[in-house]
Design an enzyme around this catalytic site. Structure first.
Site, short mmCIF file in Angstrom:
data_model
loop_
_atom_site.label_atom_id
_atom_site.label_comp_id
_atom_site.label_asym_id
_atom_site.label_seq_id
_atom_site.Cartn_x
_atom_site.Cartn_y
_atom_site.Cartn_z
CB CYS A 124 -9.52 8.91 39.52
SG CYS A 124 -8.64 10.46 39.31
CG HIS B 124 -7.23 8.34 35.11
ND1 HIS B 124 -7.64 9.27 34.18
CD2 HIS B 124 -7.35 8.94 36.33
CE1 HIS B 124 -8.01 10.39 34.81
NE2 HIS B 124 -7.84 10.21 36.11
N1 LIG Z 1 -13.25 13.70 37.63
C1 LIG Z 1 -12.69 12.59 38.13
O1 LIG Z 1 -12.34 11.66 37.39
C2 LIG Z 1 -12.49 12.44 39.61
C3 LIG Z 1 -12.09 11.20 40.08
C4 LIG Z 1 -11.89 11.02 41.43
C5 LIG Z 1 -12.10 12.05 42.30
N2 LIG Z 1 -12.50 13.27 41.83
C6 LIG Z 1 -12.75 14.32 42.82
O2 LIG Z 1 -14.14 14.58 42.84
C7 LIG Z 1 -14.38 15.96 43.12
C8 LIG Z 1 -15.21 16.57 42.02
O3 LIG Z 1 -14.55 16.43 40.78
P1 LIG Z 1 -15.26 16.77 39.41
O4 LIG Z 1 -14.33 16.27 38.37
O5 LIG Z 1 -16.66 16.31 39.41
O6 LIG Z 1 -15.24 18.39 39.44
P2 LIG Z 1 -16.23 19.42 38.72
O7 LIG Z 1 -16.71 18.88 37.43
O8 LIG Z 1 -15.48 20.71 38.72
O9 LIG Z 1 -17.48 19.52 39.72
C9 LIG Z 1 -17.38 20.11 40.98
C10 LIG Z 1 -18.75 20.18 41.63
O10 LIG Z 1 -18.61 20.78 42.91
C11 LIG Z 1 -19.50 21.90 43.00
N3 LIG Z 1 -18.88 23.00 43.75
C12 LIG Z 1 -17.76 23.70 43.44
N4 LIG Z 1 -17.53 24.66 44.37
C13 LIG Z 1 -18.54 24.57 45.27
C14 LIG Z 1 -18.88 25.30 46.45
N5 LIG Z 1 -18.11 26.31 46.89
N6 LIG Z 1 -19.99 24.93 47.14
C15 LIG Z 1 -20.76 23.91 46.70
N7 LIG Z 1 -20.50 23.18 45.59
C16 LIG Z 1 -19.39 23.51 44.89
C17 LIG Z 1 -19.74 22.35 41.59
O11 LIG Z 1 -20.97 23.03 41.54
P3 LIG Z 1 -21.50 23.77 40.21
O12 LIG Z 1 -22.04 22.66 39.36
O13 LIG Z 1 -22.55 24.68 40.74
O14 LIG Z 1 -20.32 24.45 39.61
C18 LIG Z 1 -19.75 21.01 40.84
O15 LIG Z 1 -21.01 20.41 40.91
C19 LIG Z 1 -12.99 16.59 43.29
O16 LIG Z 1 -12.65 16.57 44.66
C20 LIG Z 1 -12.10 15.66 42.51
O17 LIG Z 1 -10.77 15.69 42.95
C21 LIG Z 1 -12.71 13.49 40.51
#
Ligand SMILES: NC(=O)c1ccc[n+]([C@@H]2O[C@H](COP(=O)([O-])OP(=O)(O)OC[C@H]3O[C@@H](n4cnc5c(N)ncnc54)[C@H](OP(=O)(O)O)[C@@H]3O)[C@@H](O)[C@H]2O)c1
Length: 338
Positions: free
Chosen positions: A135, A228
Site C-alpha cells: 500500500c 498513507h
Molecule cells: N489494510 C491495508 O491497507 C492493506 C493494503 C495493502 C495490502 N494489504 C494486505 O492485504 C492482506 C489483508 O490485509 P487486511 O488489512 O485486510 O487484514 P485483516 O483485516 O486482518 O483481514 C485478514 C483476512 O484474512 C482472513 N484470514 C486470516 N487467516 C486466515 C486463514 N488461516 N485462512 C483463511 N483466511 C484467513 C481473515 O479471516 P477472518 O475474517 O475469518 O478473520 C480476514 O478476512 C494482508 O496480506 C495485507 O498485508 C493490506
C-alpha cells in the site's frame, strides 16, 4: 479491512458479481453478515449478507479470485487456486517478487503482463497470479513512474506516515497508538525498497530488469484511520526544472485512462500547490480513492527535489488496485472466461 473494501467497491460493479466469499475458520460456516464486523461507512451490501463463508480452498463457485489474505498463508492458498485453474488477483505479498509474477500498477507497467506467458509453465491448468504492490509502495511507484520515464530517477528516500487501517482489523491496540507514533511496521521498509525497483523495471525478453535506482524507506504508523502519506526525496539522472517536474506529474495519463477502465481515475496524480496539502482527511478520497495527491513539491537541499505523496491505502493501495488490475486483464483479453 481489505476484504470489506472489495465488497464495497464490487457492489454495482458492471463487470463483476460476488458469488462466493472465503475466510478463516473463525468465520467459516457463518453467513457473511454474521462473520463480518462491518467497519466502513454505509451499510453492508445486501447481496453478500447471506453468502456462506467458505474455506479458501478450491473449488469455489467463481471465475476469478480476489485475495487479501495475510502474507504467511497466501502463498499456499493462492497457489492452490492458480494450480486449480483460477486467475488469482492478489493483494498479498506472497508472490509479488516471484520472477514470473506481474507486480502490476496498470498506469505504470502493463507491459509486465507479458510475464503471464511464463506462468503457463508453472500452472498448466490455465490459472495464474497477478499481484498489486504494498500500500505504500504503490503511491511511491506511481508518483515516480512518469518522472523516471522522463528524467531517470537514480535515488529516492521515502519516509512514510501510515494509517491504522493498513494494519487490518482489529490492528494496532488503541493504547499503543493514541498519543503516539510507532516507528516500525514489520517488513514494510523491505517491501517498499524491493517492490519499487521491480515495478519501475523493464520487461526484457522474458524477465523484469530491475530499475537501476537506490531506494531507501523508513515507515511509521500514525493515528490516522485511512490514508498513507510519504515524504519523498529524489535524485535524477538529468535534473529537471521544477515546473517540468510539476507538469510531468499533473499531465500523467496512461492505458487505463485511454481504455476508460471503470475504476481508473481521470487523473492518476493530482498536484496541489497549497502549502498545507496533501492531508489524509482532505485528500484520501480524490478520484474515489484511486487518485494519489502530490504536494510540497520543491527543491531539496540534499537530493534534487522533494515532495509529499498521499493515497487511500485500502482503495488505491489495496482493493481498488486489485480491481483495476482485473479490469485491465479483461480489457487486454487475459480473462476470456469472465
Ligand atoms: N489494510 C491495508 O491497507 C492493506 C493494503 C495493502 C495490502 N494489504 C494486505 O492485504 C492482506 C489483508 O490485509 P487486511 O488489512 O485486510 O487484514 P485483516 O483485516 O486482518 O483481514 C485478514 C483476512 O484474512 C482472513 N484470514 C486470516 N487467516 C486466515 C486463514 N488461516 N485462512 C483463511 N483466511 C484467513 C481473515 O479471516 P477472518 O475474517 O475469518 O478473520 C480476514 O478476512 C494482508 O496480506 C495485507 O498485508 C493490506
Amino acid at each position: 479491512m481489505v476484504g470489506q473494501r472489495f465488497i464495497q467497491l464490487l457492489e454495482n460493479h458492471p463487470q463483476f458479481e460476488i458469488t462466493a466469499v472465503a475466510a478463516s475458520d473463525r468465520s467459516q460456516g457463518k453467513t457473511y453478515s454474521d462473520a463480518c464486523t462491518w467497519r466502513l461507512a454505509g451499510e453492508m451490501p445486501h447481496a453478500v449478507r447471506s453468502l456462506p463463508v467458505q474455506p479458501p480452498t478450491p473449488p469455489l463457485d467463481c471465475d476469478l479470485v480476489f485475495s487479501s489474505l495475510p502474507g504467511d498463508i497466501a502463498r499456499e492458498t493462492e497457489g492452490s487456486f492458480a494450480t486449480a485453474g483460477y486467475p488469482v488477483i492478489s493483494n498479498s505479498s506472497a508472490f509479488r517478487m516471484d520472477d514470473d509474477v506481474p507486480l502490476l500498477i496498470p498506469e505504470v507497467n502493463h507491459q509486465h503482463l507479458d510475464l503471464l506467458a511464463r506462468q503457463r509453465q508453472r500452472y498448466t491448468s490455465g490459472g495464474f497470479i497477478v499481484t498489486n504492490p504494498n500500500c505504500s509502495t504503490i503511491m511511491l511507484a506511481l508518483a515516480l513512474a512518469p518522472l523516471h520515464a522522463r528524467f531517470g530517477v537514480s535515488a529516492t528516500v521515502a519516509t512514510t506516515l501510515q494509517a491504522l487501517s493498513g494494519a487490518g482489523y482489529p490492528g494496532v491496540s488503541s493504547l499503543d497508538i493514541l498519543d503516539n507514533v510507532l516507528p516500525h511496521i514489520g517488513g514494510e521498509e523491505e517491501k517498499i525498497e524491493s517492490e519499487t525497483t521491480k515495478i519501475l523495471g523493464r520487461f526484457v525478453s522474458d524477465h523484469i530488469e530491475l530499475a537501476p535506482m537506490a531506494v531507501s524507506a523508513q515507515c511509521h504508523r500514525v493515528n490516522v484511520v485511512d490514508g498513507h502519506m510519504a515524504a519523498v526525496r529524489v535524485n535524477f539522472t538529468r535534473k529537471p526544472e521544477l515546473e517540468e517536474l510539476r507538469e510531468v506529474l499533473s499531465s500523467f495519463r496512461s492505458l487505463p485512462q485511454e481504455l476508460g477502465l471503470y475504476s481508473a481515475p481521470a487523473n492518476p496524480i493530482v498536484v496541489r500547490d497549497e502549502v498545507d496539502r496533501p492531508q489524509p482527511k482532505l485528500d484520501r478520497d480524490a478520484g474515489n480513492g484511486m487518485t494519489i495527491t502530490v504536494g510540497r513539491l520543491s527543491e531539496d537541499t540534499v537530493l534534487d527535489y522533494r515532495f509529499v505523496v498521499l493515497s487511500h491505502n485500502t482503495i488505491r493501495g489495496a482493493a481498488g488496485a486489485a480491481i483495476l488490475n482485473a479490469e485491465l486483464l479483461i480489457a487486454l483479453g487475459h480473462l476470456a472466461s469472465v
